[in-house]
Scaffold this motif. Structure first.
Motif, PDB file in Angstrom:
ATOM      1  N   UNK A   1       0.846  -1.192   0.000  1.00 15.54           N
ATOM      2  CA  UNK A   1       0.000   0.000   0.000  1.00 15.54           C
ATOM      3  C   UNK A   1       0.878   1.237   0.000  1.00 15.54           C
ATOM      4  N   UNK A   2       0.282   2.339  -0.387  1.00 11.17           N
ATOM      5  CA  UNK A   2       0.931   3.637  -0.384  1.00 11.17           C
ATOM      6  C   UNK A   2      -0.021   4.571   0.355  1.00 11.17           C
ATOM      7  N   UNK A   3       0.428   5.136   1.481  1.00 14.17           N
ATOM      8  CA  UNK A   3      -0.470   5.942   2.295  1.00 14.17           C
ATOM      9  C   UNK A   3      -0.104   7.415   2.280  1.00 14.17           C
ATOM     10  N   UNK A   4      -1.110   8.246   2.045  1.00 12.59           N
ATOM     11  CA  UNK A   4      -1.011   9.683   2.221  1.00 12.59           C
ATOM     12  C   UNK A   4      -1.449   9.954   3.655  1.00 12.59           C
ATOM     13  N   UNK A   5      -0.578  10.582   4.443  1.00 15.75           N
ATOM     14  CA  UNK A   5      -0.861  10.788   5.868  1.00 15.75           C
ATOM     15  C   UNK A   5      -1.070  12.274   6.143  1.00 15.75           C
ATOM     16  N   UNK A   6      -2.222  12.573   6.721  1.00 12.13           N
ATOM     17  CA  UNK A   6      -2.581  13.946   7.057  1.00 12.13           C
ATOM     18  C   UNK A   6      -2.579  14.157   8.564  1.00 12.13           C
ATOM     19  N   UNK A   7      -2.355  15.409   8.959  1.00  8.17           N
ATOM     20  CA  UNK A   7      -2.627  15.855  10.320  1.00  8.17           C
ATOM     21  C   UNK A   7      -3.952  16.590  10.234  1.00  8.17           C
ATOM     22  N   UNK A   8      -4.846  16.282  11.171  1.00  9.29           N
ATOM     23  CA  UNK A   8      -6.175  16.886  11.178  1.00  9.29           C
ATOM     24  C   UNK A   8      -6.538  17.274  12.599  1.00  9.29           C
ATOM     25  N   UNK A   9      -7.598  18.062  12.730  1.00  7.87           N
ATOM     26  CA  UNK A   9      -8.106  18.431  14.046  1.00  7.87           C
ATOM     27  C   UNK A   9      -9.577  18.060  14.136  1.00  7.87           C
ATOM     28  N   UNK A  10     -10.029  17.870  15.378  1.00  5.89           N
ATOM     29  CA  UNK A  10     -11.440  17.553  15.624  1.00  5.89           C
ATOM     30  C   UNK A  10     -11.777  17.954  17.051  1.00  5.89           C
ATOM     31  N   UNK A  11     -13.066  18.005  17.331  1.00  2.00           N
ATOM     32  CA  UNK A  11     -13.567  18.180  18.685  1.00  2.00           C
ATOM     33  C   UNK A  11     -14.660  17.142  18.896  1.00  2.00           C
ATOM     34  N   UNK A  12     -14.947  16.844  20.157  1.00  2.00           N
ATOM     35  CA  UNK A  12     -16.008  15.889  20.448  1.00  2.00           C
ATOM     36  C   UNK A  12     -15.476  14.615  21.055  1.00  2.00           C
ATOM     37  N   UNK A  13     -16.335  13.620  21.082  1.00  2.09           N
ATOM     38  CA  UNK A  13     -15.994  12.322  21.656  1.00  2.09           C
ATOM     39  C   UNK A  13     -15.998  11.278  20.548  1.00  2.09           C
ATOM     40  N   UNK A  14     -14.858  10.629  20.296  1.00  2.25           N
ATOM     41  CA  UNK A  14     -14.831   9.609  19.249  1.00  2.25           C
ATOM     42  C   UNK A  14     -15.663   8.390  19.631  1.00  2.25           C
ATOM     43  N   UNK A  15     -16.299   7.808  18.625  1.00  9.64           N
ATOM     44  CA  UNK A  15     -17.074   6.579  18.802  1.00  9.64           C
ATOM     45  C   UNK A  15     -16.610   5.587  17.745  1.00  9.64           C
ATOM     46  N   UNK A  16     -16.188   4.423  18.178  1.00  8.89           N
ATOM     47  CA  UNK A  16     -15.683   3.414  17.249  1.00  8.89           C
ATOM     48  C   UNK A  16     -16.777   2.968  16.292  1.00  8.89           C
TER      49      UNK A  16
END
Length: 144
Positions: free
Chosen positions: A85-100
């Motif tokens: 595989x070839x992955x493009x990796x980003x840095x991102x921001x978010x707010x809130x509570x993650x839910x799987x």
């Protein structure tokens, strides 16, 4: 002659803006290879890497993200034990509570000192590169 190309993927280091020290989100994978990983997945045909990153974040951690910048592209042939595989990796921001969701068994917000050492794929290298960039403004060295 049949061509074999790496499969395009996207991975996202999601910083939590609404928490002290801006911890990141890791998921525990539900399917092989098992373990902890950065949210991400395969880019669909006809989809941009940016759109795939936002989609994968919503599917795996249930949060809308804002892509901030590109950390790098990771393409070692052995980075994914299932296929090249070839992955493009980003840095991102978010707010809130993650839910799987999707193929994530769990989603956790972890401070940088809580990150497990044995991450799936090459995500240990990606997180190490991210930390060098975040704290020392050192970009990943190409080919290392």
């Amino acid at each position: 002659m049949a061509y074999r190309n790496p499969a395009p993927t996207v991975d996202i280091i999601v910083e939590m803006l609404d928490r002290p020290d801006r911890p990141i989100i890791l998921i525990e994978r539900m399917f092989e290879p098992l373990g902890w990983a950065i949210p991400g997945g395969f880019i669909d045909y006809g989809e941009s890497a940016e759109t795939a990153g936002k989609r994968e974040a919503m599917e795996e951690i249930g949060l809308e993200i804002e892509l901030v910048e590109l950390l790098g592209v990771y393409s070692a042939p052995d980075r994914d034990p299932r296929q090249h595989t070839l992955s493009t990796v980003y840095i991102a921001t978010a707010t809130g509570t993650p839910k799987a969701g999707d193929d994530a068994k769990q989603a956790h917000v972890l401070n940088l000192w809580e990150i497990p050492k044995n991450l799936c794929f090459d995500h240990g290298k990606i997180v190490a590169d991210y930390l060098k960039y975040r704290y020392y403004q050192q970009r990943p060295i190409l080919g290392k």
